[in-house]
Design a protein around this motif. Structure first.
Motif, PDB file in Angstrom:
ATOM      1  N   SER A  75     -10.157  12.123  17.565  1.00  0.00           N
ATOM      2  CA  SER A  75      -9.288  13.072  18.258  1.00  0.00           C
ATOM      3  C   SER A  75      -7.833  12.857  17.848  1.00  0.00           C
ATOM      4  N   ASN A  76      -7.292  13.765  17.046  1.00  0.00           N
ATOM      5  CA  ASN A  76      -5.921  13.669  16.527  1.00  0.00           C
ATOM      6  C   ASN A  76      -5.618  12.288  15.933  1.00  0.00           C
ATOM      7  N   PRO A  77      -6.382  11.851  14.962  1.00  0.00           N
ATOM      8  CA  PRO A  77      -6.204  10.493  14.438  1.00  0.00           C
ATOM      9  C   PRO A  77      -4.931  10.340  13.609  1.00  0.00           C
ATOM     10  N   THR A  78      -4.280   9.221  13.810  1.00  0.00           N
ATOM     11  CA  THR A  78      -3.162   8.801  12.967  1.00  0.00           C
ATOM     12  C   THR A  78      -3.300   7.307  12.758  1.00  0.00           C
ATOM     13  N   ILE A  79      -2.673   6.817  11.720  1.00  0.00           N
ATOM     14  CA  ILE A  79      -2.694   5.377  11.465  1.00  0.00           C
ATOM     15  C   ILE A  79      -2.078   4.646  12.655  1.00  0.00           C
ATOM     16  N   LYS A  80      -0.922   5.122  13.104  1.00  0.00           N
ATOM     17  CA  LYS A  80      -0.200   4.448  14.183  1.00  0.00           C
ATOM     18  C   LYS A  80      -1.019   4.381  15.468  1.00  0.00           C
ATOM     19  N   SER A  81      -1.597   5.513  15.890  1.00  0.00           N
ATOM     20  CA  SER A  81      -2.371   5.509  17.137  1.00  0.00           C
ATOM     21  C   SER A  81      -3.635   4.660  17.001  1.00  0.00           C
ATOM     22  N   SER A  82      -4.239   4.677  15.830  1.00  0.00           N
ATOM     23  CA  SER A  82      -5.433   3.861  15.605  1.00  0.00           C
ATOM     24  C   SER A  82      -5.100   2.377  15.674  1.00  0.00           C
ATOM     25  N   LEU A  83      -3.990   1.990  15.057  1.00  0.00           N
ATOM     26  CA  LEU A  83      -3.585   0.582  15.093  1.00  0.00           C
ATOM     27  C   LEU A  83      -3.290   0.133  16.511  1.00  0.00           C
ATOM     28  N   THR A  84      -2.618   0.977  17.275  1.00  0.00           N
ATOM     29  CA  THR A  84      -2.313   0.635  18.672  1.00  0.00           C
ATOM     30  C   THR A  84      -3.595   0.378  19.438  1.00  0.00           C
ATOM     31  N   PHE A  85      -4.574   1.264  19.301  1.00  0.00           N
ATOM     32  CA  PHE A  85      -5.853   1.109  19.999  1.00  0.00           C
ATOM     33  C   PHE A  85      -6.596  -0.131  19.514  1.00  0.00           C
ATOM     34  N   LEU A  86      -6.697  -0.308  18.209  1.00  0.00           N
ATOM     35  CA  LEU A  86      -7.482  -1.415  17.660  1.00  0.00           C
ATOM     36  C   LEU A  86      -6.890  -2.775  18.008  1.00  0.00           C
ATOM     37  N   ARG A  87      -5.570  -2.858  18.105  1.00  0.00           N
ATOM     38  CA  ARG A  87      -4.936  -4.128  18.458  1.00  0.00           C
ATOM     39  C   ARG A  87      -5.222  -4.526  19.906  1.00  0.00           C
ATOM     40  N   LYS A  88      -5.502  -3.531  20.745  1.00  0.00           N
ATOM     41  CA  LYS A  88      -5.757  -3.795  22.167  1.00  0.00           C
ATOM     42  C   LYS A  88      -7.247  -3.876  22.502  1.00  0.00           C
ATOM     43  N   THR A  89      -8.101  -3.548  21.542  1.00  0.00           N
ATOM     44  CA  THR A  89      -9.532  -3.425  21.813  1.00  0.00           C
ATOM     45  C   THR A  89     -10.340  -4.253  20.813  1.00  0.00           C
ATOM     46  N   PRO A  90     -10.615  -5.497  21.160  1.00  0.00           N
ATOM     47  CA  PRO A  90     -11.303  -6.399  20.214  1.00  0.00           C
ATOM     48  C   PRO A  90     -12.645  -5.890  19.687  1.00  0.00           C
ATOM     49  N   TRP A  91     -13.460  -5.251  20.528  1.00  0.00           N
ATOM     50  CA  TRP A  91     -14.774  -4.797  20.057  1.00  0.00           C
ATOM     51  C   TRP A  91     -14.636  -3.701  18.996  1.00  0.00           C
ATOM     52  N   ALA A  92     -13.642  -2.841  19.155  1.00  0.00           N
ATOM     53  CA  ALA A  92     -13.424  -1.771  18.175  1.00  0.00           C
ATOM     54  C   ALA A  92     -12.875  -2.351  16.874  1.00  0.00           C
TER      55      ALA A  92
END
Length: 72
Positions: A42-59
């Motif tokens: 959903s509206n993927p960007t590098i920045k938003s993906s990095l923010t999510f991945l840094r906070k979500t260990p399983w992802a």
């Protein structure tokens, strides 16, 4: 490969580099199919993906595993 970390293929590779590689290799749509997380669908960007991945260990673990499989 580093002599200090011979068994860690991710040593020295930043998460941003991993995500950029996977996007270049698969594109956002295919990446969203391979790893079913909204930051790739959903509206993927590098920045938003990095923010999510840094906070979500399983992802992050799923992304790192796909990266390791992709570079072999």
């Amino acid at each position: 490969m580093s002599e200090q970390h011979p068994n860690d293929p991710l040593h020295g590779i930043k998460l941003a580099e991993i995500v950029q590689y996977l996007v270049a290799e698969y594109g956002w749509e295919e990446l969203g199919k391979r790893i079913k997380i909204n930051c790739f669908r959903s509206n993927p960007t590098i920045k938003s993906s990095l923010t999510f991945l840094r906070k979500t260990p399983w992802a992050r673990e799923k992304v790192e595993k796909l990266y390791i499989r992709s570079i072999k």
